[in-house]
Every structure is written in C-alpha cells, then in structure tokens.
Design a protein around this motif. Sequence first.
Motif, PDB file in Angstrom:
ATOM      1  N   TRP A  96      29.510  34.680  43.184  1.00 34.50           N
ATOM      2  CA  TRP A  96      30.766  34.605  42.422  1.00 34.50           C
ATOM      3  C   TRP A  96      31.475  33.312  42.776  1.00 34.50           C
ATOM      4  O   TRP A  96      31.483  32.874  43.922  1.00 34.50           O
ATOM      5  CB  TRP A  96      31.654  35.792  42.785  1.00 34.50           C
TER       6      TRP A  96
ATOM      7  N   ARG B 247      34.617  43.626  41.490  1.00 40.98           N
ATOM      8  CA  ARG B 247      34.991  44.144  40.162  1.00 40.98           C
ATOM      9  C   ARG B 247      34.030  43.642  39.094  1.00 40.98           C
ATOM     10  O   ARG B 247      33.632  44.391  38.204  1.00 40.98           O
ATOM     11  CB  ARG B 247      36.433  43.752  39.825  1.00 40.98           C
ATOM     12  N   GLU B 248      33.649  42.372  39.176  1.00 40.06           N
ATOM     13  CA  GLU B 248      32.690  41.837  38.193  1.00 40.06           C
ATOM     14  C   GLU B 248      31.328  42.513  38.313  1.00 40.06           C
ATOM     15  O   GLU B 248      30.564  42.551  37.353  1.00 40.06           O
ATOM     16  CB  GLU B 248      32.567  40.325  38.339  1.00 40.06           C
ATOM     17  N   ALA B 249      31.026  43.042  39.495  1.00 46.76           N
ATOM     18  CA  ALA B 249      29.762  43.755  39.706  1.00 46.76           C
ATOM     19  C   ALA B 249      29.883  45.237  39.348  1.00 46.76           C
ATOM     20  O   ALA B 249      28.924  45.984  39.498  1.00 46.76           O
ATOM     21  CB  ALA B 249      29.317  43.604  41.151  1.00 46.76           C
ATOM     22  N   GLY B 250      31.079  45.668  38.906  1.00 47.98           N
ATOM     23  CA  GLY B 250      31.254  47.040  38.464  1.00 47.98           C
ATOM     24  C   GLY B 250      31.861  47.992  39.485  1.00 47.98           C
ATOM     25  O   GLY B 250      31.880  49.197  39.277  1.00 47.98           O
ATOM     26  N   TYR B 251      32.359  47.457  40.588  1.00 49.33           N
ATOM     27  CA  TYR B 251      32.992  48.278  41.623  1.00 49.33           C
ATOM     28  C   TYR B 251      34.508  48.086  41.573  1.00 49.33           C
ATOM     29  O   TYR B 251      34.986  47.038  41.148  1.00 49.33           O
ATOM     30  CB  TYR B 251      32.465  47.883  43.005  1.00 49.33           C
TER      31      TYR B 251
END
Length: 60
Positions: free
Chosen positions: A16, A32-36
Amino acid sequence: MSIFQIKQKTSGAILWTGSAHDEKTALDAMAREAGYPDYASLPDQLRARIVETLKLDLIS
C-alpha cells in the motif's frame, strides 16, 4: 498529512502507498483496502509478514 508506503516482509512487495496522518492510520487504510475493518483485524499470520511502514515525505 504524509505519504506512507507499507511493504511485505519476505518479498519486499509494496502492499500500500497513500496519504495518512501517521503510521497507525496508514496501516488501517491498507487493511481497509484489503477488506478488513482495520489493521488490528488482520489475522496474526498476515500482520507478522508486514516488515515496515516508510514515511515518504519528499521535498521538491
């Protein structure tokens, strides 16, 4: 705000790069960009592979 870059430990892959207020905010944004929801929500196995968070403030 500063520019941060987060790298993966074993491969050196950049996970990132982006703008954040501090290292913690940068790690949360990457997660967050990884879905967490945030960095603390990443599985321990994934967190252990992140080697460094670099602050990339460049002066022109």
